[in-house]
Design an enzyme around this catalytic site. Structure first.
Site, PDB file in Angstrom:
ATOM      1  N   GLY A  28      -6.862  -7.364  21.658  1.00  0.00           N
ATOM      2  CA  GLY A  28      -7.878  -6.345  21.899  1.00  0.00           C
ATOM      3  C   GLY A  28      -8.773  -6.069  20.699  1.00  0.00           C
ATOM      4  CG  HIS A  31     -14.038  -9.874  16.850  1.00  0.00           C
ATOM      5  ND1 HIS A  31     -14.077 -11.246  16.970  1.00  0.00           N
ATOM      6  CD2 HIS A  31     -12.762  -9.578  16.478  1.00  0.00           C
ATOM      7  CE1 HIS A  31     -12.903 -11.755  16.660  1.00  0.00           C
ATOM      8  NE2 HIS A  31     -12.079 -10.765  16.372  1.00  0.00           N
ATOM      9  CD  GLU A  32     -20.814 -11.318  19.816  1.00  0.00           C
ATOM     10  OE1 GLU A  32     -20.883 -12.392  20.451  1.00  0.00           O
ATOM     11  OE2 GLU A  32     -21.219 -10.229  20.276  1.00  0.00           O
ATOM     12  N   GLY A  33     -15.862 -13.214  18.391  1.00  0.00           N
ATOM     13  CA  GLY A  33     -14.895 -14.311  18.503  1.00  0.00           C
ATOM     14  C   GLY A  33     -14.171 -14.265  19.842  1.00  0.00           C
ATOM     15  CG  HIS A  34     -11.522 -11.006  20.787  1.00  0.00           C
ATOM     16  ND1 HIS A  34     -11.768 -10.055  19.824  1.00  0.00           N
ATOM     17  CD2 HIS A  34     -10.211 -11.340  20.666  1.00  0.00           C
ATOM     18  CE1 HIS A  34     -10.643  -9.811  19.159  1.00  0.00           C
ATOM     19  NE2 HIS A  34      -9.694 -10.584  19.630  1.00  0.00           N
ATOM     20  CD  GLN A  58       1.036 -11.624  17.061  1.00  0.00           C
ATOM     21  OE1 GLN A  58       1.297 -11.915  18.227  1.00  0.00           O
ATOM     22  NE2 GLN A  58      -0.109 -11.952  16.498  1.00  0.00           N
ATOM     23  CG  ASP A 147      -6.203 -16.619  14.311  1.00  0.00           C
ATOM     24  OD1 ASP A 147      -5.820 -16.004  13.310  1.00  0.00           O
ATOM     25  OD2 ASP A 147      -7.037 -16.144  15.112  1.00  0.00           O
ATOM     26  CB  VAL A 173     -17.545 -16.381  16.512  1.00  0.00           C
ATOM     27  CG1 VAL A 173     -18.791 -15.506  16.491  1.00  0.00           C
ATOM     28  CG2 VAL A 173     -17.442 -17.142  17.825  1.00  0.00           C
ATOM     29  CB  SER A 182     -11.329 -10.985  11.555  1.00  0.00           C
ATOM     30  OG  SER A 182     -10.033 -10.436  11.470  1.00  0.00           O
TER      31      SER A 182
HETATM   32  P1  AMP Z   1      -6.529 -11.690  18.358  1.00  0.00           P
HETATM   33  O1  AMP Z   1      -6.957 -10.596  19.272  1.00  0.00           O
HETATM   34  O2  AMP Z   1      -6.899 -11.448  16.927  1.00  0.00           O
HETATM   35  O3  AMP Z   1      -5.083 -12.090  18.542  1.00  0.00           O
HETATM   36  O4  AMP Z   1      -7.366 -12.978  18.765  1.00  0.00           O
HETATM   37  C1  AMP Z   1      -7.379 -13.446  20.091  1.00  0.00           C
HETATM   38  C2  AMP Z   1      -7.950 -14.832  20.111  1.00  0.00           C
HETATM   39  O5  AMP Z   1      -9.286 -14.803  19.576  1.00  0.00           O
HETATM   40  C3  AMP Z   1      -7.160 -15.832  19.251  1.00  0.00           C
HETATM   41  O6  AMP Z   1      -7.056 -17.065  19.944  1.00  0.00           O
HETATM   42  C4  AMP Z   1      -8.018 -15.962  18.024  1.00  0.00           C
HETATM   43  O7  AMP Z   1      -7.877 -17.216  17.371  1.00  0.00           O
HETATM   44  C5  AMP Z   1      -9.408 -15.821  18.611  1.00  0.00           C
HETATM   45  N1  AMP Z   1     -10.372 -15.438  17.566  1.00  0.00           N
HETATM   46  C6  AMP Z   1     -10.241 -14.418  16.678  1.00  0.00           C
HETATM   47  N2  AMP Z   1     -11.297 -14.406  15.827  1.00  0.00           N
HETATM   48  C7  AMP Z   1     -12.094 -15.441  16.173  1.00  0.00           C
HETATM   49  C8  AMP Z   1     -13.323 -15.959  15.688  1.00  0.00           C
HETATM   50  N3  AMP Z   1     -13.972 -15.404  14.656  1.00  0.00           N
HETATM   51  N4  AMP Z   1     -13.845 -17.042  16.290  1.00  0.00           N
HETATM   52  C9  AMP Z   1     -13.206 -17.625  17.335  1.00  0.00           C
HETATM   53  N5  AMP Z   1     -12.053 -17.192  17.863  1.00  0.00           N
HETATM   54  C10 AMP Z   1     -11.498 -16.110  17.290  1.00  0.00           C
END
Ligand code: AMP
Length: 277
Positions: A28, A31-34, A58, A147, A173, A182
Site C-alpha cells: 500500500g 506511488h508511481e512504481g505501484h 518481513q 526490489d 520508476v 518508494s
Molecule cells: P511494496 O508496496 O513496497 O511492497 O511494493 C509493491 C511492489 O511495487 C513490489 O513488487 C515493488 O518491487 C514494486 N515497486 C516499488 N517501488 C517501485 C518502483 N520505483 N518502480 C517499480 N516498481 C516498484
C-alpha cells in the site's frame, strides 16, 4: 470494485473472475512504481486483483513495521480509478492466526545483499507471497525491478515449488532527478530528499565507467563508495556488482551485471539498482 478482507471472501470472488487474472501484491501507500505494475496488469488481463498487506513477517524487530506509512482510503480511491476488480486487504490475524507455523525458505540467493543485511526478511516475503498466490491463484503476478533481489527470490520460489503462474518484472520508476519512487521516501525531510539523489548518481557512475571500458568490478565499487561518502547524510550499507542470477560478486564485470546498493540517508534505509548489459 470489490474490497474484501477475508480469505474465504477472496476465494469466493476468485471463482467468478474471468481468466487470465493479473495480480499485484503490495504493502500500500501507492506511488508511481505501484501504478506502473497495476496499469500493466490492467492492460494484460481481463481481471485484476491487488492486495494491500503490510506484512509483519518481513520486518526485523528493529525495523519500521508499526510506523510504516499507511493510507488505505487514498489507496482505494486510486485503485478504483485504475479499474481494479478486487482489492484484498487482510488483517494480520487473518494471514497469521496464532497457531501459524509454516514458512517458505529460499536458500542461497537470500544469503547475500538484502538477505545478509535483513535476516529473516526474505523468509517473510516468500511466505506471504506463497500464501497470497495460493489464495488469489493468479495467472500472472507483477513485481518491480526496484526490489531486484525480491524478484529473483520469488522467481526461484515459483520455479522450485512448481507454482503455476507467470512472474512479470517491471522497470524501476524514478522521480525526475533519478530517485527511485518508494514508500520510504515519505520519511525523508527536504535535505535528506536532496541527499538521496546520491544513490542514482552512483549507479549512473557505474554505468558510465562500464561504458568507458572499465571492467574491474572492485574499482567501480570503490568509485561508487567514494562518491557516496562525499554526501554527509549518507551511510553505505553495501555496494554490489553481482551476477543477476546467483548474486555472487564479480571480479571482472561481465554482462548482464546487477549493480545494487543500500544506503542510509539519515535514518532512512534506501535501496536501488541498475542492470548493466
Ligand atoms: P511494496 O508496496 O513496497 O511492497 O511494493 C509493491 C511492489 O511495487 C513490489 O513488487 C515493488 O518491487 C514494486 N515497486 C516499488 N517501488 C517501485 C518502483 N520505483 N518502480 C517499480 N516498481 C516498484
Amino acid at each position: 470494485m470489490k474490497v474484501v478482507e477475508t480469505i474465504a471472501e477472496m476465494r469466493q470472488l476468485r471463482e467468478q473472475l474471468i481468466e487470465p487474472v493479473g495480480f499485484v501484491p503490495t504493502m500500500g501507500y501507492f506511488h508511481e512504481g505501484h501504478l506502473s505494475l497495476i496499469r500493466r496488469a490492467r492492460a494484460e488481463n481481463p481481471s485484476v486483483v491487488v492486495s494491500i498487506f503490510v506484512n509483519p513477517a518481513q520486518f526485523g524487530p528493529q525495523e519500521d513495521f508499526s510506523s510504516y506509512p499507511r493510507d488505505p482510503q487514498r489507496d482505494l480511491a486510486i485503485l478504483e480509478k485504475e479499474k481494479t476488480d478486487v482489492v484484498f486487504m487482510p488483517s494480520v490475524a487473518e494471514m497469521y492466526p496464532p497457531d501459524f507455523d509454516s514458512w517458505v525458505e529460499v536458500s542461497k540467493v537470500t544469503e547475500r545483499l538484502e538477505g545478509a543485511s535483513r535476516p529473516g526478511h526474505f523468509r517473510g516475503v516468500a511466505t506471504v507471497v506463497a500464501k497470497l498466490f495460493n489464495i488469489v491463484q493468479p495467472t500472472r503476478a507483477y513485481f518491480g525491478q526496484k526490489d531486484a533481489q525480491q524478484a529473483i527470490v520469488i522467481k526461484k520460489m515459483v520455479a522450485d515449488l512448481n507454482m503455476d503462474l507467470e512472474i512479470i518484472v517491471m522497470p524501476t520508476v524514478r522521480d525526475s532527478d533519478g530517485l527511485a519512487t518508494s514508500t520510504r521516501n515519505a520519511y525523508l525531510n527536504i535535505e535528506e530528499r536532496q541527499a538521496a539523489i546520491v544513490l542514482y548518481k552512483s549507479l549512473s557512475l557505474a554505468q558510465q565507467l562500464w561504458s568507458q571500458g572499465e571492467r574491474d568490478a572492485e574499482h567501480i565499487r570503490q568509485q561508487m563508495r567514494t562518491l557516496i561518502q562525499k554526501e554527509p547524510l549518507a551511510t553505505i550499507d553495501y555496494v554490489s556488482i553481482a551476477d543477476p542470477e546467483t548474486l555472487k560478486e564479480m571480479d571482472r564485470v561481465k554482462t548482464p551485471a546487477l549493480v545494487s546498493l543500500a544506503v542510509e540517508i539519515g535514518k532512512v534505509r534506501l535501496i536501488d539498482n541498475v542492470v548493466v548489459e
